[in-house]
Structures are given as structure tokens and as C-alpha cells.
Design a protein around this motif. Structure first.
Motif, PDB file in Angstrom:
ATOM      1  N   LEU A   1       0.864  -1.430  -0.096  1.00 38.06           N
ATOM      2  CA  LEU A   1      -0.461   0.024  -0.131  1.00 38.06           C
ATOM      3  C   LEU A   1       0.841   1.442   0.255  1.00 38.06           C
ATOM      4  O   LEU A   1       0.890   2.557  -0.762  1.00 38.06           O
ATOM      5  N   TYR A   2       2.215   1.075   0.447  1.00 35.05           N
ATOM      6  CA  TYR A   2       2.933   2.327   0.549  1.00 35.05           C
ATOM      7  C   TYR A   2       3.419   2.734  -0.507  1.00 35.05           C
ATOM      8  O   TYR A   2       3.180   3.179  -1.219  1.00 35.05           O
TER       9      TYR A   2
ATOM     10  N   ASP B   1       2.260   1.579  -3.146  1.00 33.27           N
ATOM     11  CA  ASP B   1       0.615   1.899  -4.042  1.00 33.27           C
ATOM     12  C   ASP B   1       0.886   2.878  -4.004  1.00 33.27           C
ATOM     13  O   ASP B   1      -0.066   4.185  -5.221  1.00 33.27           O
ATOM     14  N   ASN B   2       0.673   3.810  -3.279  1.00 31.85           N
ATOM     15  CA  ASN B   2       0.152   5.088  -2.788  1.00 31.85           C
ATOM     16  C   ASN B   2       1.196   6.778  -3.317  1.00 31.85           C
ATOM     17  O   ASN B   2       0.699   7.211  -4.535  1.00 31.85           O
ATOM     18  N   GLU B   3       2.426   5.722  -3.486  1.00 33.29           N
ATOM     19  CA  GLU B   3       3.268   6.416  -4.751  1.00 33.29           C
ATOM     20  C   GLU B   3       3.623   6.216  -5.877  1.00 33.29           C
ATOM     21  O   GLU B   3       3.369   7.586  -6.221  1.00 33.29           O
TER      22      GLU B   3
ATOM     23  N   ARG C   1       0.290   6.155  -7.551  1.00 33.38           N
ATOM     24  CA  ARG C   1      -0.893   6.403  -7.618  1.00 33.38           C
ATOM     25  C   ARG C   1      -0.484   8.271  -7.949  1.00 33.38           C
ATOM     26  O   ARG C   1      -1.212   8.775  -8.384  1.00 33.38           O
ATOM     27  N   SER C   2       0.195   8.597  -6.482  1.00 33.44           N
ATOM     28  CA  SER C   2      -0.176  10.010  -6.906  1.00 33.44           C
ATOM     29  C   SER C   2       1.932  10.176  -7.490  1.00 33.44           C
ATOM     30  O   SER C   2       2.531  11.726  -7.769  1.00 33.44           O
TER      31      SER C   2
ATOM     32  N   PRO D   1      -8.067   4.641  -3.364  1.00 29.12           N
ATOM     33  CA  PRO D   1      -7.516   6.050  -3.310  1.00 29.12           C
ATOM     34  C   PRO D   1      -7.073   6.873  -1.853  1.00 29.12           C
ATOM     35  O   PRO D   1      -7.998   6.549  -1.442  1.00 29.12           O
ATOM     36  N   GLY D   2      -5.727   7.430  -2.098  1.00 25.72           N
ATOM     37  CA  GLY D   2      -5.808   7.980  -0.916  1.00 25.72           C
ATOM     38  C   GLY D   2      -4.704   8.163   0.026  1.00 25.72           C
ATOM     39  O   GLY D   2      -3.534   7.361  -0.969  1.00 25.72           O
ATOM     40  N   SER D   3      -3.819   8.497   0.883  1.00 24.11           N
ATOM     41  CA  SER D   3      -3.206   7.645   1.676  1.00 24.11           C
ATOM     42  C   SER D   3      -2.550   6.921   2.669  1.00 24.11           C
ATOM     43  O   SER D   3      -4.175   6.470   3.167  1.00 24.11           O
ATOM     44  N   HIS D   4      -2.229   6.229   2.001  1.00 30.36           N
ATOM     45  CA  HIS D   4      -1.767   4.446   2.390  1.00 30.36           C
ATOM     46  C   HIS D   4      -0.580   4.171   3.258  1.00 30.36           C
ATOM     47  O   HIS D   4      -0.695   2.949   3.865  1.00 30.36           O
TER      48      HIS D   4
ATOM     49  N   VAL E   1       4.243  11.091   3.601  1.00 27.47           N
ATOM     50  CA  VAL E   1       2.542  11.093   3.671  1.00 27.47           C
ATOM     51  C   VAL E   1       1.639  11.249   4.453  1.00 27.47           C
ATOM     52  O   VAL E   1       1.981  10.526   5.483  1.00 27.47           O
TER      53      VAL E   1
END
Length: 306
Positions: free
Chosen positions: A92-93, A95-97, A99-100, A216-219, A239
């Protein structure tokens, strides 16, 4: 001791164990256990492999004694929850990076390490379909982004349909993948393609990974497991982790059983599993995941259904 060439498929799992020796001994233990079990199937006859595996067994025995008071070692269910939560935190870390649109060596390493830890989950039994999907996606993303950065191309952010599955052989059967030096830097692998392979006219349609259920969002976790040096260049801003309290299902406020609910032994085992997952999530200050698992346990115990 170097990993024999016949056991190349487990070399990255061994390296992950070494990297987590002090950071998280439980992860190190189960990475070595997976490596030993897999290595025994690959080659336990040739002298160098036998010597390597015997040393690995000795390490495991010593670690088991040192960690005998750790529930994640003494209780398989807790160990399963620990490794799965850790793997998904890394996923998830990354994935968040992704997606951003923040592409860097740490996120590539986090994707790839998450895929290795999802391999390790097989020591507890068969992987769930969801974890198999996460493992394939993480492994492919690590290759895809690495290739793009190596070739000076801009990676496409977020979930995208995978084009072909040639990466499976490169990572799995041959134990390839991004090579990491002791400082955590990626070294190019000759087995990497310049980009995802184009499927031929008779090939199966590419699987679509847009339906992976990751909001989506902060993971990023409070303490990101990818604890390696930051890449050079523009620093990555941390994040922020949302601290909003997750909504509680109103139907679970009344915890009395509904009518004549008969729970089976399997129901009790599943409820216990959810509670263990919740406890493991709290170790990472992940309130949302803890609440979700406790709600599942409550619903199962009060209704007999999931």
C-alpha cells in the motif's frame, strides 16, 4: 554464505531476511523458513545445496529459541497475520507513491519486497486469490517502473492493465527481479525487458488489474516498513497518515446473538483469525484495518454469517 546457483529462486527471500534481521526478526524468520522449504524442493541432493540448507536449518533453530516468547513464532495464526499485514503495508505504501506519480527506488523495492513476502505466506497454507493478485501486480509493477526509469521513460501511474505475463518466468522460476545492493540501490538485471511484452495474436487476453480493491488516498503506514535510505535527488515528502476514526457499522452496536445462531468450530477459528489480524494491525497503528477485522468478527459471532 552465498546462495548456490541451483537455489537462485530463493536468493531474494534470503536477502530480505538479512535486511530484516534487526528491523523485524519475525519477518527474517519466516523468510528463511520459506527459503528452506522451497530450497528443499528445488535441490537438496547436491553437496553445496545440502550444506547451504543445513546451515539455514541451524539458523532457523537458533532463531526459534531466541524468539520463543514471541507469539508470532509460537502461534502460526499470529505469524500469518504479522507477515500478511507487513506485506500489505509495503504494497500500500508503494501503491500510494505510484498513484501519486512519485517514482523512486524505494517504492520499486517496496513493491518487489511485498511480492516476496506474499510468497512467504505460503508457509501457512495456500494463498488467497486476493494475495495472488496482489503478488502478481506488485511484481509486475516493480519490473515495469524499473524498466521505465532505466530507459528514461515516464511510467504510467496507478493500476493499468498488464500486457502479457512474461515477467512471471523472470521473477518466479529464475528468481530474477531488481537486484539490490547493501545500500538498497537497484542494479539493472539483463533479464529485464525494455517494457511489458506485447501479447501475440493467439495469446490470452491480458488480465485487468484495475479492479484491485485499494481505495485512493493516503496509505503510507505510520512507520513505513520500507526503511531504506531515500534516493538521491529531490526528497520524497512524507505522506500524512489520516487519523479520522472509521465509521462503525450501526448493526453491530447490539452484540447479542440473533435468534438460534449455531456457530461451528470453523466459525470460531475464523473469528479468532479476525481478532488476531486486528491486533497485528494495531502494531502498525492501523486503526481502520483493526476496526474492519473486529467488525467482521462481531458480525460472524452474532449472526453466524460473514
Amino acid at each position: 554464505m552465498a546462495v548456490p546457483s541451483q537455489l537462485k529462486a530463493i536468493q531474494h527471500h534470503i536477502r530480505t531476511a538479512q535486511e530484516h534481521e534487526k528491523r523485524d526478526p519475525v519477518v527474517a524468520y519466516y523468510c528463511r523458513l520459506y527459503a528452506m522449504q522451497t530450497g528443499m524442493k528445488l535441490d537438496s541432493k547436491t553437496p553445496e545445496c545440502r550444506k547451504f540448507l543445513m546451515k539455514l536449518m541451524d539458523q532457523l533453530e537458533m532463531m526459534k529459541k531466541e524468539l520463543s516468547d514471541n507469539e508470532s513464532i509460537s502461534q502460526e495464526l499470529v505469524g500469518n497475520a504479522h507477515i500478511e499485514n507487513y506485506a500489505l503495508k509495503m504494497f500500500l505504501y508503494a501503491d500510494n507513491e505510484d498513484r501519486s506519480g512519485r517514482f523512486h527506488k524505494n517504492m520499486i523495492k517496496s513493491f518487489y519486497t511485498a511480492s516476496l513476502l506474499l510468497d512467504v505466506l505460503s508457509v501457512f497454507g495456500e494463498l488467497s486469490e486476493e494475495n495472488i493478485q496482489h503478488r502478481k501486480y506488485a511484481r509486475w509493477k516493480a519490473t515495469y517502473i524499473h524498466n521505465c526509469l532505466k530507459n528514461g521513460e515516464a511510467p504510467q501511474a496507478g493500476p493499468i492493465g498488464m500486457e502479457g505475463e512474461a515477467y512471471d518466468d523472470e521473477f518466479g522460476a529464475e528468481g530474477g527481479g531488481p537486484s539490490l545492493d547493501p545500500q538498497g540501490s537497484l542494479q539493472p538485471q539483463p533479464s529485464f525487458r525494455s517494457g511489458p511484452a506485447e501479447p501475440g495474436p493467439t495469446s490470452m487476453p491480458p488480465p485487468n488489474y484495475n479492479n484491485i480493491q485499494i481505495p485512493p488516498g493516503s496509505h503510507a503506514p505510520a512507520n513505513t516498513p520500507a526503511d531504506v535510505p531515500r534516493p538521491t535527488g529531490e526528497p520524497v515528502k512524507p505522506v500524512p497518515v489520516p487519523r479520522t476514526m472509521p465509521a462503525v457499522d450501526p448493526s453491530l452496536i447490539n452484540t447479542n446473538q440473533e435468534g438460534d445462531v449455531r456457530l461451528t468450530a470453523e466459525d470460531f477459528t475464523r473469528a479468532q483469525k479476525y481478532c488476531k489480524y486486528a491486533g497485528s494491525a494495531l502494531q502498525y497503528e492501523d486503526v481502520s484495518t483493526a476496526v474492519q477485522n473486529l467488525q467482521k468478527a462481531l458480525k460472524l459471532l452474532t449472526t453466524g454469517k460473514e
